[in-house]
Design a protein around this motif. Structure first.
Motif: not given
Length: 123
Positions: A25-53
């Protein structure tokens, strides 16, 4: 305890899927702001997948941030109500996962410290 961990694992996968959906959804913004939000969300998703507190806590914070963005009318105009509802629901789920799945690492750390303290070689 097994039932709680099973529920926590199911909620964890639901949270990861929700975060990945948010990335799209954030990447669908097609601007730098969307890419920034998508990168933060990806980092959180990766940490959640790895069971990081920290990732569970960050997911709760991210849910609150999305809730506030929708409430204030800065983002998510078309799906404002859904984002606000999901944002509020993510907070207790992420904190529950933080306590259940994240606590397992601390138990092992506490055991190793206890074993080290009980050794006779210590001064």
């Amino acid at each position: 305890m097994i039932k709680i961990i099973t529920v926590a694992n199911i909620l964890q996968w639901a949270l990861v899927v929700l975060l990945i959906t948010a990335v799209v959804g954030f990447l669908s913004f097609t601007n730098a702001y969307g890419v920034f939000l998508a990168s933060i969300t990806t980092l959180i998703a990766w940490g959640t997948y790895k069971n990081k507190r920290w990732a569970y806590f960050a997911a709760a914070t991210w849910g609150l941030a999305c809730f506030q963005l929708a409430k204030q009318g800065y983002e998510f105009q078309g799906i404002k109500h859904q984002v606000m509802t999901i944002g509020v629901l993510i907070i207790p789920v992420a904190l529950f996962l933080h306590e259940i799945l994240g606590k397992q690492q601390n138990i092992n750390a506490q055991k190793s410290v206890t074993n080290a303290v009980n050794e006779d070689d210590l001064p």
